[in-house]
Design a protein around this motif. Structure first.
Motif, PDB file in Angstrom:
ATOM      1  N   ARG A  86       0.837  -1.204   0.000  1.00 27.44           N
ATOM      2  CA  ARG A  86       0.000   0.000   0.000  1.00 27.44           C
ATOM      3  C   ARG A  86       0.869   1.251   0.000  1.00 27.44           C
ATOM      4  O   ARG A  86       0.567   2.236  -0.697  1.00 27.44           O
ATOM      5  N   GLU A  87       1.956   1.225   0.775  1.00 28.57           N
ATOM      6  CA  GLU A  87       2.829   2.389   0.868  1.00 28.57           C
ATOM      7  C   GLU A  87       3.502   2.676  -0.478  1.00 28.57           C
ATOM      8  O   GLU A  87       3.562   3.842  -0.916  1.00 28.57           O
ATOM      9  N   ILE A  88       3.996   1.642  -1.138  1.00 31.78           N
ATOM     10  CA  ILE A  88       4.647   1.838  -2.431  1.00 31.78           C
ATOM     11  C   ILE A  88       3.652   2.380  -3.455  1.00 31.78           C
ATOM     12  O   ILE A  88       3.963   3.305  -4.220  1.00 31.78           O
ATOM     13  N   LEU A  89       2.437   1.826  -3.475  1.00 25.54           N
ATOM     14  CA  LEU A  89       1.429   2.298  -4.427  1.00 25.54           C
ATOM     15  C   LEU A  89       1.129   3.781  -4.230  1.00 25.54           C
ATOM     16  O   LEU A  89       0.846   4.506  -5.188  1.00 25.54           O
ATOM     17  N   THR A  90       1.198   4.237  -2.979  1.00 25.73           N
ATOM     18  CA  THR A  90       0.929   5.648  -2.682  1.00 25.73           C
ATOM     19  C   THR A  90       1.894   6.562  -3.419  1.00 25.73           C
ATOM     20  O   THR A  90       1.531   7.682  -3.802  1.00 25.73           O
ATOM     21  N   TRP A  91       3.121   6.087  -3.641  1.00 27.12           N
ATOM     22  CA  TRP A  91       4.169   6.965  -4.163  1.00 27.12           C
ATOM     23  C   TRP A  91       4.532   6.700  -5.617  1.00 27.12           C
ATOM     24  O   TRP A  91       5.398   7.391  -6.161  1.00 27.12           O
ATOM     25  N   LEU A  92       3.899   5.751  -6.268  1.00 26.04           N
ATOM     26  CA  LEU A  92       4.192   5.514  -7.674  1.00 26.04           C
ATOM     27  C   LEU A  92       3.392   6.465  -8.560  1.00 26.04           C
ATOM     28  O   LEU A  92       2.213   6.728  -8.308  1.00 26.04           O
ATOM     29  N   ARG A  93       4.049   6.998  -9.599  1.00 26.95           N
ATOM     30  CA  ARG A  93       3.410   7.883 -10.565  1.00 26.95           C
ATOM     31  C   ARG A  93       3.550   7.207 -11.932  1.00 26.95           C
ATOM     32  O   ARG A  93       4.660   6.998 -12.423  1.00 26.95           O
ATOM     33  N   PHE A  94       2.407   6.874 -12.540  1.00 24.94           N
ATOM     34  CA  PHE A  94       2.419   5.995 -13.703  1.00 24.94           C
ATOM     35  C   PHE A  94       2.507   6.725 -15.046  1.00 24.94           C
ATOM     36  O   PHE A  94       2.542   6.080 -16.091  1.00 24.94           O
ATOM     37  N   SER A  95       2.535   8.039 -15.044  1.00 27.46           N
ATOM     38  CA  SER A  95       2.674   8.785 -16.292  1.00 27.46           C
ATOM     39  C   SER A  95       3.443  10.072 -16.029  1.00 27.46           C
ATOM     40  O   SER A  95       3.524  10.545 -14.886  1.00 27.46           O
ATOM     41  N   ARG A  96       3.999  10.647 -17.078  1.00 24.19           N
ATOM     42  CA  ARG A  96       4.688  11.928 -16.942  1.00 24.19           C
ATOM     43  C   ARG A  96       3.744  12.999 -16.424  1.00 24.19           C
ATOM     44  O   ARG A  96       4.116  13.820 -15.593  1.00 24.19           O
TER      45      ARG A  96
END
Length: 346
Positions: free
Chosen positions: A184-194
């Motif tokens: 959950r923590e990692i998903l919070t900080w991932l940005r999937f597009s520019r």
């Protein structure tokens, strides 16, 4: 004589400091023309990892060293009055007080300017490296800088060790994602597009991680497939492809047994990073190998790291030469500044 907006100029630069997952948790309240209070925003921390809480103070140390470098380049020293205590991520007060910093006029020298220039261009490179060894003079200078802070910098270009740790790093990502809180923590900080990375101004973008955004999103939202023979092998291959050409690993060993140690560790790491940048060398921390207990033990055993008497191998990274990485998006410097009404009692 103090310039009227010296803090604004210093913080405009210092807000480039690196932070775990590019979360940028440091907040500053400007108390006067010369004094500021520094806080760690617990809502932007990473407590799910086993060492996530200590690394909050490591991040504070990285920021304080960054602030010192940026102030010194403008002719100001930094006097600190730190009030260090354990971070409580369940606290109602979401701003954890780090301490007070005061600007003091102090002449700058060429070394200060060189560190400042390196700070402005410093980047993490997750790109493939070019399979060349770093100049031994650069490694020796890093060893000297680390020693000043009571830490030991060690490195290895042994192909077997490098290959082993790179694979441990990859396997650790799979292992961590089995932990619901870490996932959950990692998903919070991932940005999937520019566009998302630019709009949010934080986090880990698919672009900087050299993965197609749709692939990264699918992989992270369907973590169970990582265990599947075909999909899991594909994701491993994509990840390991970014690790091509890695010839050297570096790690730092030293006191790591309380907030004061953690802050000093952060200062050390920032100094190490600046020296490498001055020599046109990139690095990429393998943070999960350190924070995952099983992987940490594997690395310590393989590298023969010293973890006796309160010491720990607390930072591990690959370093070398690569093409310039894409820039990481950041929030504006003004986002670091707390309005007076928001400051806590300190």
């Amino acid at each position: 004589m103090f310039e009227s907006d010296v803090w604004g100029a210093i913080i405009k630069d210092a807000h480039r400091y690196p932070s775990p997952h590019n979360s940028q948790p440091i907040k500053v309240h400007l108390r006067s023309q010369t004094q500021a209070a520094v806080y760690y925003d617990l809502d932007l921390g990473l407590p799910a990892e086993s060492y996530g809480i200590p690394f909050g103070h490591v991040c504070a140390g990285v920021f304080l060293e960054s602030l010192r470098v940026c102030a010194q380049a403008r002719g100001y020293g930094l006097r600190e009055e730190l009030h260090l205590s354990d971070m409580d991520f369940d606290s109602k007060d979401r701003l954890h007080f780090i301490g007070l910093v005061t600007l003091v006029p102090q002449a700058s020298d060429p070394e200060d300017q060189a560190d400042y220039e390196a700070f402005l261009v410093r980047q993490t490179s997750r790109r493939p490296y070019d399979n060349t060894l770093v100049d031994p003079a650069a490694v020796a200078e890093v060893e000297t800088r680390a020693k000043r802070h009571g830490h030991v910098f060690r490195s290895s270009s042994d192909p077997a060790l490098v290959r082993s740790v790179v694979h441990v790093n990859q396997a650790t990502l799979f292992d961590d994602l089995r932990n619901d809180a870490v996932h959950r923590e990692i998903l919070t900080w991932l940005r999937f597009s520019r566009a998302e990375a630019r709009q949010r101004g934080d986090g880990l973008s698919a672009e900087t991680m050299l993965m197609p955004g749709p692939v990264l999103r699918f992989a992270m939202q369907h973590r169970g497939l990582w265990e599947a023979p075909v999909v899991g092998a594909l994701i491993r291959r994509i990840y390991l492809n970014t690790m091509r050409g890695v010839r050297q690993l570096g790690w730092l060993e030293g006191p790591f047994d309380g907030p004061a140690d953690y802050v000093e560790a952060g200062r050390t790491f920032m100094q190490v990073w600046l020296v490498f940048t001055r020599h046109n060398v990139y690095l990429h921390p393998f943070g999960t190998v350190i924070t995952n207990q099983r992987s940490h033990a594997e690395f310590v055993a393989a590298a023969g790291a010293d973890e006796t008497d309160g010491r720990k191998a607390w930072m591990l990274f690959r370093f070398g030469h690569s093409t310039p990485p894409p820039p990481a998006h950041r929030r504006p410097a003004s986002a670091m500044i707390l309005p007076a009404a928001q400051e806590l009692h300190s």
